[in-house]
Design a protein around this motif. Sequence first.
Motif, PDB file in Angstrom:
ATOM      1  N   VAL A   1       0.842  -1.204   0.000  1.00 46.75           N
ATOM      2  CA  VAL A   1       0.000   0.000   0.000  1.00 46.75           C
ATOM      3  C   VAL A   1       0.873   1.248   0.000  1.00 46.75           C
ATOM      4  CG1 VAL A   1      -1.723   1.300   1.288  1.00 46.75           C
ATOM      5  CG2 VAL A   1      -1.828  -1.176   1.262  1.00 46.75           C
ATOM      6  N   LEU A   2       1.928   1.242   0.825  1.00 43.40           N
ATOM      7  CA  LEU A   2       2.776   2.425   0.940  1.00 43.40           C
ATOM      8  C   LEU A   2       3.608   2.636  -0.320  1.00 43.40           C
ATOM      9  CD1 LEU A   2       3.760   1.970   4.650  1.00 43.40           C
ATOM     10  CD2 LEU A   2       2.283   3.713   3.695  1.00 43.40           C
TER      11      LEU A   2
ATOM     12  N   MET B   1       1.479   4.311  -2.660  1.00 41.36           N
ATOM     13  CA  MET B   1       1.302   5.713  -2.319  1.00 41.36           C
ATOM     14  C   MET B   1       2.484   6.542  -2.820  1.00 41.36           C
ATOM     15  SD  MET B   1      -0.333   5.462   1.468  1.00 41.36           S
ATOM     16  CE  MET B   1      -1.452   6.817   1.607  1.00 41.36           C
ATOM     17  N   LEU B   2       3.688   5.970  -2.731  1.00 43.92           N
ATOM     18  CA  LEU B   2       4.870   6.662  -3.223  1.00 43.92           C
ATOM     19  C   LEU B   2       4.784   6.856  -4.734  1.00 43.92           C
ATOM     20  CD1 LEU B   2       7.594   7.736  -2.145  1.00 43.92           C
ATOM     21  CD2 LEU B   2       8.619   5.591  -2.825  1.00 43.92           C
TER      22      LEU B   2
ATOM     23  N   VAL C   1       2.113   6.981  -6.537  1.00 39.22           N
ATOM     24  CA  VAL C   1       1.073   7.961  -6.858  1.00 39.22           C
ATOM     25  C   VAL C   1       1.553   9.388  -6.552  1.00 39.22           C
ATOM     26  CG1 VAL C   1      -1.232   8.753  -6.220  1.00 39.22           C
ATOM     27  CG2 VAL C   1      -0.824   6.340  -6.637  1.00 39.22           C
ATOM     28  N   THR C   2       2.359   9.555  -5.497  1.00 36.00           N
ATOM     29  CA  THR C   2       2.905  10.877  -5.202  1.00 36.00           C
ATOM     30  C   THR C   2       3.746  11.380  -6.368  1.00 36.00           C
ATOM     31  OG1 THR C   2       3.151  10.086  -2.956  1.00 36.00           O
ATOM     32  CG2 THR C   2       4.093  12.228  -3.437  1.00 36.00           C
TER      33      THR C   2
ATOM     34  N   LEU D   1      -8.778   4.555  -1.104  1.00 33.52           N
ATOM     35  CA  LEU D   1      -8.021   5.690  -0.580  1.00 33.52           C
ATOM     36  C   LEU D   1      -8.050   6.887  -1.532  1.00 33.52           C
ATOM     37  CD1 LEU D   1      -4.840   3.948   0.882  1.00 33.52           C
ATOM     38  CD2 LEU D   1      -6.710   4.990   2.147  1.00 33.52           C
TER      39      LEU D   1
ATOM     40  N   LEU E   1      -6.647   6.826  -4.655  1.00 32.02           N
ATOM     41  CA  LEU E   1      -5.417   6.897  -5.434  1.00 32.02           C
ATOM     42  C   LEU E   1      -5.594   6.357  -6.849  1.00 32.02           C
ATOM     43  CD1 LEU E   1      -2.966   5.556  -2.694  1.00 32.02           C
ATOM     44  CD2 LEU E   1      -3.676   7.897  -3.124  1.00 32.02           C
TER      45      LEU E   1
ATOM     46  N   VAL F   1      -3.207   2.073   7.371  1.00 33.10           N
ATOM     47  CA  VAL F   1      -3.474   3.309   6.631  1.00 33.10           C
ATOM     48  C   VAL F   1      -4.923   3.325   6.144  1.00 33.10           C
ATOM     49  CG1 VAL F   1      -2.865   4.571   4.535  1.00 33.10           C
ATOM     50  CG2 VAL F   1      -1.073   3.573   5.943  1.00 33.10           C
TER      51      VAL F   1
ATOM     52  N   GLY G   1      -1.638   7.146   8.709  1.00 36.29           N
ATOM     53  CA  GLY G   1      -2.460   7.025   7.508  1.00 36.29           C
ATOM     54  C   GLY G   1      -2.917   8.383   7.016  1.00 36.29           C
TER      55      GLY G   1
ATOM     56  N   THR H   1       0.076  10.407   5.759  1.00 36.84           N
ATOM     57  CA  THR H   1       0.594   9.959   4.475  1.00 36.84           C
ATOM     58  C   THR H   1      -0.365  10.290   3.337  1.00 36.84           C
ATOM     59  OG1 THR H   1       1.412   8.090   5.743  1.00 36.84           O
ATOM     60  CG2 THR H   1       1.752   8.022   3.398  1.00 36.84           C
ATOM     61  N   LEU H   2      -1.646  10.015   3.570  1.00 28.85           N
ATOM     62  CA  LEU H   2      -2.633  10.268   2.526  1.00 28.85           C
ATOM     63  C   LEU H   2      -2.656  11.743   2.167  1.00 28.85           C
ATOM     64  CD1 LEU H   2      -4.404   8.382   1.043  1.00 28.85           C
ATOM     65  CD2 LEU H   2      -6.272   8.913   2.576  1.00 28.85           C
TER      66      LEU H   2
ATOM     67  N   ALA I   1      -0.195  13.804   2.567  1.00 26.94           N
ATOM     68  CA  ALA I   1       1.066  14.117   1.903  1.00 26.94           C
ATOM     69  C   ALA I   1       1.021  13.692   0.436  1.00 26.94           C
ATOM     70  CB  ALA I   1       2.221  13.432   2.620  1.00 26.94           C
ATOM     71  N   VAL I   2       0.379  12.535   0.164  1.00 28.88           N
ATOM     72  CA  VAL I   2       0.274  12.071  -1.222  1.00 28.88           C
ATOM     73  C   VAL I   2      -0.524  13.078  -2.039  1.00 28.88           C
ATOM     74  CG1 VAL I   2      -0.720  10.293  -2.719  1.00 28.88           C
ATOM     75  CG2 VAL I   2       0.486   9.630  -0.650  1.00 28.88           C
ATOM     76  N   LEU I   3      -1.633  13.549  -1.466  1.00 25.65           N
ATOM     77  CA  LEU I   3      -2.519  14.442  -2.216  1.00 25.65           C
ATOM     78  C   LEU I   3      -1.911  15.831  -2.401  1.00 25.65           C
ATOM     79  CD1 LEU I   3      -5.911  13.316  -0.653  1.00 25.65           C
ATOM     80  CD2 LEU I   3      -4.861  12.588  -2.802  1.00 25.65           C
TER      81      LEU I   3
ATOM     82  N   VAL J   1       6.109  11.483   2.401  1.00 32.99           N
ATOM     83  CA  VAL J   1       5.774  10.148   1.887  1.00 32.99           C
ATOM     84  C   VAL J   1       7.017   9.262   1.877  1.00 32.99           C
ATOM     85  CG1 VAL J   1       4.804   8.854  -0.034  1.00 32.99           C
ATOM     86  CG2 VAL J   1       3.978  11.137   0.438  1.00 32.99           C
TER      87      VAL J   1
END
Lengths: 293, 310
Positions: free
Chosen positions: A141-142, A145-146, A148-149, A234, A236, B251, B263, B266-267, B269-271, B278
């Motif tokens: 999952v993480l 997330m990376l 997607v960032t 989430l 993403l 998360v 969670g 991080t979420l 930070a992603v957005l 992240v």
Amino acid sequence: MTDTLLDARIAAAEAPARRRAGLGHALRQSAPLAAAAFIAVLAAVAIAPELFTRADPLAEDVMAALKAPGAEHLFGTDRLGRDVFARVVHGAQYSLAIGLGSAAISVVFGVALGLLAGLRSRLLDEAICRLFDVISSFPGVLLAMLVVTFLGAGMENIAVAVGVAGIPKFGRVVRAQTQLVRDADYVTHAVIYGRSRLATFAAHLLPNVLTAIPVVGTVYVGTTILAVSGLSFLGLGPQPPTPEWGVMLAESRDVLRVAWWPSVFPGAAITLTVISFTVLGNALQRRFEGRTS
Amino acid sequence: MSARPLLRRVAARLATSILVAWGSVTTAFVALHALPGKIEDILAGDLEYPGLREAIAAEWGLDRSLPEQYVDFVARIASCDFGVSYVLRQPVVEIVGSQVWPTVQLAAAAGALALVLAVLAATLTAGRGPLARGVASTVELVCASAPVFWIGILLLMAFSFTLRWFPVSGAQNWKSLVLPAVALALPTAGLLAQVLREAMEKTLEQPFIVTARARGLGETLIRVRHVLRHAALPAVTLGGWMIGGLLGGAVITEKVFGRPGLGAVTLNAVLTHDVPVVLAVVLLAAFIHVAASTLLDVVYLAIDPRLRAQ
């Protein structure tokens, strides 16, 4: 003498465990068939959703918002009055496409790296194994997330993220299988009879290594669909109003107090899909193991 | 058997873990530099304020050569310096540090619960009649296949909105931890129970169990003392995978229950394209995962005499 006695007693102790017939046996026989049937229906739904519902999954009708399941709307309507059944039906294509797409990425790279590791030098083997360790040290999952960032939200990006996370899974299986087949007698015989390396590889090694892939892959598609739905939940992956199951569940969280149907049906769809792939994959695994052992 | 080979294997395992941790840092560095666009733009994200680019260039040493930057990057991470979040204008360590506790609480509670549930289910049903096994394996399959957020939503529906036993969101007291921990625990428990029961069923067929039965030991004692202990060994190797799964699952669970924690950080930070945050969370999770699996492997080596003998 004592060994014979012990063996007899072990056999006696095992006997009740072995005698498994009746309901459990019948279930184990029919469950893979049911799973395969469900996946076949799912594939049909994904390819031609219009055949299964005439309602538009995106058509909003505020006057008909949050209608309970009934004759008009089989699974009810959501907060914006969209037909939940139509959305679940149209959602199948996203889950299957992203799940299969990311599994394909894992398989292609996993097979290539696994073959390299299994066939080439010790050093390369070591390097590839450590690469697998590095990839699997990131929680999926993480890692997604990376990705997607860096690359932004979207279906392709989460497919890539989940696909990369799955490379070690196939890589390790292929590596182990390659090492097993590489030293098998029939490969040695082919080399002794003067077949070229490439011919031996193509005719003997590759087919035997690749037979394990569909078995591992079937269970794995279930895992990817689960991971992908979590990432969509989430926010993403695909964005609203896309009728993707994870996205639908994220939207339904807000109306949970008044309506159960917008969250129960998409969640059940994910769960049934994952169960079907797992059951079918495990059945394939049992057959596969029965044949090789 | 002397302790030498054991020590050597432990040392080899530790060296591999350090190598893997270093590999994950290197991967992060390569990924940052391999992305299209300049690294300043990637780190700045959507932000634009005077002095931002200068601050980034100074902190990341962007005027220096790539190898120098790399050495500096590894050294900084090794000393637990994850840089500054340009979005929140605060050191990343502070941001992560202030939010890590609720997540650790959730993951630990869920992990413990999953362990208890899996051990109970496996011990009670392994090698029993077809009905018990059928029911148990079906429940496990459903738990392992259902998405954690769906389980969370169903729990909310039943216990918060209908029965009103537990709060809907937040992290004020133990009551607000119950539902998130159960939701996060169930998928892990399902998988763990499957593995554990299979191992127990294999163990039940071992000669030493027959011996134990012949000595007249009761079924419960045999299952707990002999079978479970033996079958738990292969399950220990799943520990690392479990911790990684719990961190990732936390998360998602935090979002369902509106809990504060890593969670949400991080979420967010992603957005907002807050790359340093992240990156820090991802690397931190990877380190925890590597450290935990190394520890478990070493424990495994230490407690299983068969591995020492090889």
